[in-house]
Write a protein that holds these residues in place. Structure first.
Motif, PDB file in Angstrom:
ATOM      1  N   ALA A  48       0.839  -1.202   0.000  1.00  9.41           N
ATOM      2  CA  ALA A  48       0.000   0.000   0.000  1.00  9.41           C
ATOM      3  C   ALA A  48       0.866   1.241   0.000  1.00  9.41           C
ATOM      4  O   ALA A  48       2.038   1.205   0.385  1.00  9.41           O
ATOM      5  CB  ALA A  48      -0.903  -0.004   1.234  1.00  9.41           C
ATOM      6  N   GLY A  49       0.276   2.324  -0.468  1.00 11.20           N
ATOM      7  CA  GLY A  49       0.963   3.621  -0.459  1.00 11.20           C
ATOM      8  C   GLY A  49       2.284   3.535  -1.195  1.00 11.20           C
ATOM      9  O   GLY A  49       2.419   2.823  -2.183  1.00 11.20           O
ATOM     10  N   PRO A  50       3.283   4.271  -0.734  1.00 10.53           N
ATOM     11  CA  PRO A  50       4.569   4.321  -1.431  1.00 10.53           C
ATOM     12  C   PRO A  50       5.401   3.054  -1.296  1.00 10.53           C
ATOM     13  O   PRO A  50       6.435   2.930  -1.942  1.00 10.53           O
ATOM     14  CB  PRO A  50       5.281   5.503  -0.767  1.00 10.53           C
ATOM     15  N   GLY A  51       4.968   2.116  -0.432  1.00 10.51           N
ATOM     16  CA  GLY A  51       5.752   0.899  -0.270  1.00 10.51           C
ATOM     17  C   GLY A  51       5.582   0.241   1.083  1.00 10.51           C
ATOM     18  O   GLY A  51       6.455  -0.486   1.548  1.00 10.51           O
ATOM     19  N   PHE A  52       4.479   0.535   1.734  1.00  8.95           N
ATOM     20  CA  PHE A  52       4.178  -0.142   2.992  1.00  8.95           C
ATOM     21  C   PHE A  52       3.747  -1.565   2.678  1.00  8.95           C
ATOM     22  O   PHE A  52       3.156  -1.823   1.622  1.00  8.95           O
ATOM     23  CB  PHE A  52       2.999   0.536   3.710  1.00  8.95           C
ATOM     24  N   ILE A  53       4.009  -2.463   3.623  1.00  9.44           N
ATOM     25  CA  ILE A  53       3.424  -3.797   3.504  1.00  9.44           C
ATOM     26  C   ILE A  53       2.500  -3.998   4.703  1.00  9.44           C
ATOM     27  O   ILE A  53       2.954  -4.006   5.851  1.00  9.44           O
ATOM     28  CB  ILE A  53       4.492  -4.906   3.466  1.00  9.44           C
ATOM     29  N   ASN A  54       1.210  -4.097   4.414  1.00 12.88           N
ATOM     30  CA  ASN A  54       0.240  -4.274   5.491  1.00 12.88           C
ATOM     31  C   ASN A  54      -0.067  -5.744   5.679  1.00 12.88           C
ATOM     32  O   ASN A  54      -0.199  -6.487   4.710  1.00 12.88           O
ATOM     33  CB  ASN A  54      -1.045  -3.503   5.158  1.00 12.88           C
ATOM     34  N   LEU A  55      -0.195  -6.110   6.957  1.00 13.27           N
ATOM     35  CA  LEU A  55      -0.358  -7.525   7.287  1.00 13.27           C
ATOM     36  C   LEU A  55      -1.615  -7.767   8.106  1.00 13.27           C
ATOM     37  O   LEU A  55      -1.898  -7.034   9.057  1.00 13.27           O
ATOM     38  CB  LEU A  55       0.854  -8.006   8.102  1.00 13.27           C
TER      39      LEU A  55
END
Length: 566
Positions: free
Chosen positions: A77-84
């Motif tokens: 998500a977004g610029p390069g977040f990894i949501n878990l």
RNA sequence: GCACCCAUAGCUCAGCUGGAUAGAGCAUCGCCCUUCUAAGGCGAGGGUCUUAGGUUCGAAUCCUAAUGGGUGUACCA
């Protein structure tokens, strides 16, 4: 359960599989529900180094994340977040597991150490006053916390039992007779005033007092008997306060100032041997680099100061007691003193390199107007009076007063009132000054102990009504159950962090989150209602029981009790 | 003078060590008790994160300065 550590491992593995090298993986709890349960933000700093598009890297890593068990979904998500997102079945299993664990999933440290916690430290010449409150309850909480996590905690009550005023007090104790004295000592403040009065008005008495100081210090048996008698009575008063406060300092934790007396010349000798001592204006001093003020080790007249005693205590605690972490729960105003003393101890080798020395500083207790907390007359507020008032006010605040017999009401008021005083103090960042406000702490709304106690009592009420065993699994059926389970599973992580930072307010903050979430769960998810199926009922009962366990255990670390009914 | 600490909603405070649209509780204004404890829950309004620069993909958070407040500064503890 070290939940975060577990998630970190999943990310590390994924990074390794994607052939990306990162020294330290650190996921954080997601900022918003729509971002999942945890988020990994470590891709963006990497992107620059690798001269690549962060989203691309994130996608490659996310692809490698094992979503077969613990993690259900990983999303870029977004610029390069990894949501878990964590898996509901797994969450249900784990919460079920820690429900049957007396430690609620909190693992004992694999590498426990001996920790000395120095706190409370009342002066034997005076009654305990509000100035001792914060040290006493913060220190006790940290002791409980570290003990629970598996460290070997050595509580040290460094009481002030040495000094010139004791000659005066003992002379007075002898003058009025020991039996009368014990009676009069009930009010130490008054006893001190009376003694001072005699000292000022009667030259013969004053001489005798000075004589006593010398005699005590040279070990005169008769004077020592009187002195010990005085300390014993005075300490008894402190113990009454500890008892009221539900603070577990005992006689064997007392290691008084006087204990270090014979060791002081050795400290001087040791420092001298190391070439640290320097004469300055007649006093033996240690000059530290970049410090304009020296540490005075021995006065011009041969007397010692508290820096010397603290050095002796540091030596004793590390060498004799074997502590690897020595924590002083002392007012922030002494930061300069401890900084210097710690440096002297280290630079002189009095304390080894492997010993962590820390000053657990706390701010001053203020009144509602932001001024130092005093009586209306401007005197210090006695702790005994403050605690009595807390109980009286709590009794007033209890809604269904008439439903209790007097003894039960008294007991309830004690748990609620003392809990309120302690919780209010522990729930703010210890380093800032703390505004003491009766209304707020007993207003019984918001982040207070009573809110926790109320939630606990509500859960107990459910179980009274249900009156049976929990015999089902936890099955996460909705968003709020998901969030509650996850929060409860974080208990271990939270305690570990609070211990590392010596920050009790992290515990209250966490408990408040748990309680708030539980209240919402309680409102939205019926448990004992007709229409609820058996599997769901058992699952919700289990979640409620686990919530109660976490609240009880959390409050217990803070030294605050719970009640079955409120 | 020098050193350290603090500055986030009207008030009291969080903000997990640099992440996405800064969060709670009081207080204010609505809504929800025939329903497991309403000492509760749901919702609304409320912000130049003291100011000005800087560091970088990104700052309440780190660095510098200013302003305001607190504390400590050689023979008390």
């Amino acid at each position: 359960m070290k939940l975060k550590q577990k998630i970190n491992q999943y990310i590390s593995d994924a990074l390794a599989n994607a052939a990306i090298n990162v020294e330290q993986v650190n996921v954080v709890e997601a900022g918003k529900p729509e971002f999942g349960d945890y988020q990994f933000n470590g891709i963006m700093p990497l992107a620059k180094k690798l001269r690549r598009n962060p989203r691309e890297i994130a996608a490659e890593v996310a692809e490698q994340i094992d979503t077969g068990g613990v993690i259900r979904k990983a999303e870029v998500a977004g610029p390069g977040f990894i949501n878990l997102w964590l898996d509901d079945i797994w969450l249900g299993e784990e919460t079920g597991r820690i429900l049957s664990d007396p430690r609620i999933g909190v693992e004992k440290k694999p590498d426990p150490v001996k920790v000395v916690i120095d706190y409370s430290g009342p002066n034997m010449a005076k009654q305990m006053h509000v100035g001792h409150l914060r040290s006493t309850i913060i220190g006790d909480t940290l002791s409980n916390l570290l003990t629970f996590l598996g460290d070997e905690v050595i509580r040290q009550n460094h009481i002030g039992d040495w000094g010139t005023q004791f000659g005066m007090l003992i002379a007075y104790l002898e003058e009025i007779g020991e039996d009368t004295g014990s009676e009069n000592l009930k009010d130490l403040e008054q006893f001190y005033k009376d003694a001072k009065g005699r000292f000022d008005e009667d030259a013969a008495f004053a001489d005798k007092a000075r004589e006593y100081v010398v005699k005590i210090q040279s070990g005169d048996p008769h004077c020592l008997v009187l002195w010990k008698r005085f300390i014993d009575i005075s300490l008894g008063h402190c113990e009454e306060i500890y008892e009221k406060l539900n603070v577990s300092l005992a006689r064997e934790d007392v290691r008084a100032e006087s204990f270090y007396n014979e060791k002081l010349p050795k400290v001087v000798e040791a420092l001298d041997k190391k070439g640290k001592l320097q004469m300055s204006e007649g006093a033996k001093c240690v000059f530290l680099e970049d410090e304009e003020i020296p540490v005075i080790i021995q006065k011009g007249d041969g007397g010692y100061l508290y820096a010397t005693t603290d050095l002796a205590a540091l030596w004793f605690r590390s060498e004799v007691l074997g502590a690897k972490r020595i924590s002083y729960v002392v007012d922030a105003r002494q930061a300069g003193h401890f900084k210097q003393v710690f440096r002297v101890a280290r630079e002189s080798g009095l304390v080894g390199e492997d010993v962590l020395l820390e000053h657990i500083a706390f701010g001053t207790m203020m009144d509602k107007g932001g001024r130092p907390f005093k009586t209306r007359e401007g005197g210090t507020v006695k702790l005994a009076d403050l605690l009595d008032e807390a109980v009286v006010r709590a009794k007033e605040a209890i809604k269904a007063k008439d439903a209790y017999d007097p003894a039960a009401l008294e007991n309830l008021a004690r748990i609620v009132g003392i809990g309120a005083v302690k919780y209010a103090d522990l729930s703010i960042n210890r380093e800032s000054n703390y505004i003491f406000d009766w209304e707020k702490m007993l207003s019984l709304e918001g982040n207070t102990s009573l809110y926790q106690q109320y939630a606990y009592a509500r859960i107990m009420s459910i179980f009274r009504k249900y009156d049976g065993e929990i015999r089902g699994r936890i099955v996460i059926g909705n968003e709020i159950e998901h969030r509650l389970s996850l929060l409860l599973l974080r208990f271990d992580d939270l305690l570990e962090r609070a211990a590392k930072d010596a920050a009790p307010h992290q515990i209250t903050s966490y408990l408040y989150d748990v309680t708030t979430l539980f209240m919402r769960f309680y409102e939205q998810n019926p448990i004992l209602k007709e229409e609820v199926g058996e599997e769901t009922r058992q699952s919700r009962l289990a979640l409620s029981a686990l919530t109660a366990n976490v609240i009880r255990q959390g409050l217990s670390i803070l030294g605050i009790g719970v009640v079955e009914r409120l």
